[in-house]
Design an enzyme around this catalytic site. Structure first.
Site, PDB file in Angstrom:
ATOM      1  CE1 TYR A 250      -2.649  -3.321   1.210  1.00 56.43           C
ATOM      2  CE2 TYR A 250      -4.473  -1.760   0.960  1.00 56.43           C
ATOM      3  CZ  TYR A 250      -3.976  -2.907   1.207  1.00 56.43           C
ATOM      4  OH  TYR A 250      -5.020  -3.841   1.076  1.00 56.43           O
ATOM      5  CD  GLU A 251      -1.562   5.924  -2.163  1.00 53.36           C
ATOM      6  OE1 GLU A 251      -1.447   5.712  -3.315  1.00 53.36           O
ATOM      7  OE2 GLU A 251      -2.366   6.663  -1.790  1.00 53.36           O
ATOM      8  CB  SER A 252       0.554   4.008   4.052  1.00 48.70           C
ATOM      9  OG  SER A 252       0.404   2.476   3.985  1.00 48.70           O
TER      10      SER A 252
END
Lengths: 284, 258
Positions: free
Chosen positions: B50-52
């Site tokens: 996930y882009e986090s």
């Protein structure tokens, strides 16, 4: 050099009307308490920078404090749209809002360029993306070695960066754990940095590669337990997803929004954040 | 066989497209459900990112955002966001970028920015987030969304994330070396791009779906591939896994469970 001080003093000392402020925290460790203090002190005409504006900027924009927004994803993640932001963009309420829109990759690179003391960031991005047509700050440079055309955006250099972190020690060294986002870059890129923390400890007790901001990179450390709520602090309390879902209804209507802001922000103090996370604490 | 909804069919068909070896950059919403069903069924070793900054995550409930604590708690490692985009995505490590869309055209171009004019939008949508570069730098892109006349349009209002542009070799002409959208999974069927024109064509209809239904929900004239298959209905285990996941998620997000 970091000084421990109350949040109200830190905000009043460092953030001026018309300034450029970044509040960072990528879903995690969002500095809600600091944003609420800025709203209480009614510091306006701000250029607000943040990759994911979400609730805190919806609140600041809805209270009329922002003249410009620099961002890359303006949604309530997993819930929907930001209704106060939409009202400002679509209807100019409570005041028109200038926007400078990027992609996440661009903003992350731009913070990194700011931290690195570079004038701009270079990356492979915006290929075929129409944002490059509507945002004059998206330009291109050609690699002098390969001839590849790459995207370039100006470095982000906030006047003040606000972040929230788990711990500081007595000297003001700050430890960030979990999803660290762009906080380190945003602090190093800024003229001044204000950090709210869950707690102050004698020893950070961090492993050698931990994300630590030395005390001489930070100006103010303010102890505000729960200060990220309804965002979360890894190891302390969980994300209040029910609150994010509820915001969609609160922000849908101007009067409901104003009433909520009066009760929960204008008439509140930083101390209330500790109560808000009391039921969300995670067991270590 | 158990009854199932069109939504469940969509998620399960999307999940089946992923393999154990994939390193998948997960968009929020429908892609997140599909990717986690894949992990919980036939692809236990898939790497979900996930882009986090959470790499190799295995959440017990679906995250509401792309940065819920659950993602970090269960990840192999969590990296800073600039590193996520610079090293892992731009560096070419992502095999599949899995995206959703508000508006989509026949060439897999995605709009998540505005409905109407950019400067004076009718509806201001959240914007691109990570998607413009996920669409360009992932080795290939899968898209999943429900079909509707509002979403499947002749002409998108804004090119947030580039698919195949005008079709043909448009990606190569812009200097892209990745495949772009190779699969579109909806609530009614499965679409793949024509090898030459790159226009999405229907390759499979979900059980009970007619060609007429396919056309009614799409704003352009739908092309069907020479041989259109029927999608295999959800299996008992697939359905059980998806429903358990959805139920755990709903409970967690209302704060009734840890």
């Amino acid at each position: 050099m970091a000084r421990h001080m109350p949040l109200a003093e830190a905000v009043g000392t460092f953030l001026k009307p018309g300034g450029t402020a970044a509040f960072e925290g990528f879903t995690h460790l969002i500095p809600h308490a600091a944003a609420h203090e800025v709203i209480r002190q009614d510091i306006g005409d701000l250029t607000l920078v943040r990759m994911t504006p979400d609730l805190i900027y919806d609140q600041m924009i809805g209270m009329g404090l922002a003249k410009k927004l620099v961002f890359s994803y303006a949604g309530n993640p997993g819930v929907g749209l930001l209704r106060r932001l939409r009202d400002a963009v679509e209807n100019g309420w409570p005041r028109p809002l200038e926007i400078e829109e990027h992609s996440h990759a661009a903003m992350a690179n731009a913070y990194e360029a700011g931290a690195a003391g570079l004038p701009c960031a270079m990356f492979r991005g915006y290929l075929g993306a129409q944002l490059a047509e509507v945002n004059p700050n998206i330009r291109h440079i050609v690699c002098p070695f390969t001839g590849e055309k790459l995207a370039a955006v100006p470095a982000i250099r906030p006047d003040v960066t606000f972040i929230h972190a788990q711990k500081a020690d007595r000297k003001g060294n700050v430890l960030i754990e979990g999803i660290v986002g762009v906080q380190k870059e945003a602090v190093l890129a800024a003229e001044n940095a204000i950090v709210t923390v869950e707690e102050v400890v004698d020893d950070l007790d961090a492993h050698p590669n931990a994300c630590i901001l030395p005390h001489w990179t930070v100006d103010a450390v303010c102890t505000v337990p729960g200060g990220a709520h309804p965002s979360y602090a890894h190891g302390h309390y969980a994300r209040d997803n029910a609150d994010y879902l509820a915001w969609d209804r609160i922000a849908a209507d101007r009067d409901t929004f104003r009433a909520w802001m009066t009760d929960n922000v204008l008439d509140a103090q930083p101390g209330v954040f500790a109560e808000r996370v009391a039921d969300l604490e995670v067991v270590a | 066989m158990t009854d199932f909804t069109a939504d469940e069919m969509m998620t399960i068909a999307a999940a089946r497209a992923l393999s154990n070896d994939d390193v998948c950059f997960v968009g929020i919403g429908a892609p997140s459900a599909a990717c986690n069903v894949a992990r919980l069924t036939h692809a236990p070793d898939i790497t979900l990112i996930y882009e986090s900054g959470t790499i190799g995550t295995a959440p017990d409930v679906l995250p509401l955002s792309i940065g819920d604590g659950e993602l970090c708690d269960t990840a192999v490692t969590t990296v800073p966001v600039p590193e996520m985009f610079r090293y892992w995505l731009q560096g070419g490590w992502i095999t599949v970028g899995f995206l959703g869309a508000a508006q989509l055209d026949r060439f897999g171009n995605i709009n998540t920015t505005v409905v109407g004019d950019y400067a004076h939008p009718k509806v201001r949508l959240p914007g691109g987030g990570g998607a413009p570069e996920i669409a360009a730098s992932s080795r290939e892109v899968f898209i999943t969304m429900k079909q509707s006349r509002r979403g499947f349009v002749e002409k998108i209002d804004f090119f947030t994330s580039f698919g195949h542009g005008e079709g043909g070799d448009h990606r190569q002409r812009l200097g892209m070396t990745t495949k772009g959208p190779t699969l579109l999974i909806t609530d009614l069927g499965v679409w793949k791009p024509d090898p030459e024109s790159k226009e999405f064509t229907v390759t499979s209809l979900h059980p009970g779906v007619t060609r007429a239904q396919m056309q009614e929900t799409v704003g352009w004239t739908v092309r069907f591939s020479a041989e259109v298959e029927e999608t295999e209905p959800p299996g008992t285990e697939e359905l059980a896994v998806l429903r358990d996941l959805k139920e755990r998620t709903a409970r967690a997000h209302q704060g009734e469970a840890a």
